[in-house]
Enzyme design. Structure first.
Site, PDB file in Angstrom:
ATOM      1  N   SER A 149       3.358  58.779  17.536  1.00 19.52           N
ATOM      2  CA  SER A 149       3.596  59.201  16.158  1.00 19.52           C
ATOM      3  C   SER A 149       4.907  59.955  16.151  1.00 19.52           C
ATOM      4  O   SER A 149       5.391  60.382  17.202  1.00 19.52           O
ATOM      5  CB  SER A 149       2.461  60.152  15.726  1.00 19.52           C
ATOM      6  OG  SER A 149       2.782  60.843  14.538  1.00 19.52           O
ATOM      7  N   TYR A 162      -3.158  67.337  16.860  1.00 21.12           N
ATOM      8  CA  TYR A 162      -2.560  66.012  16.716  1.00 21.12           C
ATOM      9  C   TYR A 162      -1.193  65.978  17.412  1.00 21.12           C
ATOM     10  O   TYR A 162      -0.897  65.043  18.171  1.00 21.12           O
ATOM     11  CB  TYR A 162      -2.429  65.677  15.231  1.00 21.12           C
ATOM     12  CG  TYR A 162      -2.064  64.239  14.960  1.00 21.12           C
ATOM     13  CD1 TYR A 162      -2.970  63.219  15.202  1.00 21.12           C
ATOM     14  CD2 TYR A 162      -0.812  63.887  14.455  1.00 21.12           C
ATOM     15  CE1 TYR A 162      -2.651  61.888  14.962  1.00 21.12           C
ATOM     16  CE2 TYR A 162      -0.477  62.564  14.207  1.00 21.12           C
ATOM     17  CZ  TYR A 162      -1.399  61.569  14.468  1.00 21.12           C
ATOM     18  OH  TYR A 162      -1.065  60.256  14.224  1.00 21.12           O
TER      19      TYR A 162
END
Length: 301
Positions: A149, A162
């Protein structure tokens, strides 16, 4: 680098939605055999039906990628059916927000289990099969793509778990690329670093296992994190289908970093300059100060 995808085998985790589903669609069009995994049975069944209708040979298993035994069984089943895969997409992922000290240890276990160990398991169980195929056949070409990501290159506030998990995937993928280059020219790797793209990621808690469910009510920061994620993911202009095409283009071009939003790299450059100049981390809301003001107010209120 894979120059021709026809009759090659693709292994895709998180195949029930998002990038996994869109890569399956492209793979089916290109005449690939598809080995599909997802933790959500109904979503997986839908993908399988669509791919079979498109004429693809499909093997599908319900798999929790965080479990080593399930991933080992998945890799063995794939090998028995189609031999060594050519494209492995370690893509399954989940999201969670909130201030880092407010996340429960179960939150950490769930997110790192899927996002980090899920990729580790894919690399661990499939790479040796790909290397053996390369050794046995000089024409074999293989490629591993891991989904990280932009949160693997940046550290937005209120997204700690995350960020940690996706930085780990970037580090693993960069090392995998270098390690593969030491032993073969026939198998390589890429890392996918999408920014906000409409997928099911912001609703990933739908598949959270019971033993890792949060015991307490969500905190204010976690509720804010969820709302921010819903809004950002939902309003993304780049589609999952476009990102899937970028993945196939990158494999064909042997391109390592795959970005859905190349403009976001400016923020990565700022972060790298912070590191190089040993200056304190730049305000992530410098370009949109009102967002930072709002977030502080919500958290301090």
């Amino acid at each position: 680098m894979i120059s021709d995808f026809k009759n090659k085998t693709a292994v895709l985790t998180g195949a029930g939605s998002g990038f996994g589903l869109e890569c399956a669609r492209i793979g089916a069009k290109l005449g690939m055999n598809l080995v599909l995994a997802d933790v959500q049975q109904d979503a997986l069944d839908k993908t399988v039906a669509e791919m079979q209708a498109a004429g693809a040979q499909v093997l599908a298993m319900r798999v929790d990628v965080s479990k080593a035994d399930q991933m080992q069984a998945f890799a063995e089943a794939a090998f028995q059916r189609f031999g060594a895969p050519h494209f492995v997409f370690n893509n399954a992922g989940v999201g969670a927000g909130g201030l880092v000290w407010e996340n429960s240890l179960k939150d950490w276990e769930w997110v790192t289990g899927v996002n980090v160990m899920g990729v580790v398991h894919g690399v661990h169980f499939f790479t040796p099969k790909m290397l053996a195929a390369a050794k046995a056949d000089a024409t074999y070409q293989g490629h591993i793509v891991n989904t990280a990501s932009m949160a693997g290159l940046l550290n937005a506030p209120n997204m700690g778990i995350y960020n940690v998990s996706k930085h780990a995937v970037v580090a693993l993928s960069e090392t995998l690329y270098q390690d593969l280059a030491l032993v073969t020219d026939q198998v390589s790797a890429s890392v996918l670093c999408p920014f906000f793209v409409p997928t099911g990621i912001s609703q990933s808690h739908r598949n959270r296992p019971d033993e890792l469910k949060a015991q307490d009510k969500p905190t204010q920061s976690q509720l804010i994190g969820q709302a921010m994620s819903d809004k950002a993911v939902g309003s993304g202009k780049v589609t999952a289908a476009q990102v899937a095409q970028m993945v196939f283009d990158a494999i064909a071009a042997n391109q390592f970093y795959i970005y859905s939003h190349p403009k976001a790299i400016g923020s990565v450059q700022t972060r790298m300059e912070d590191v190089m100049l040993a200056r304190n981390p730049t305000d992530p809301f410098a370009h949109k100060p009102e967002l930072g003001v709002e977030l502080k107010k919500a958290l301090r209120g």
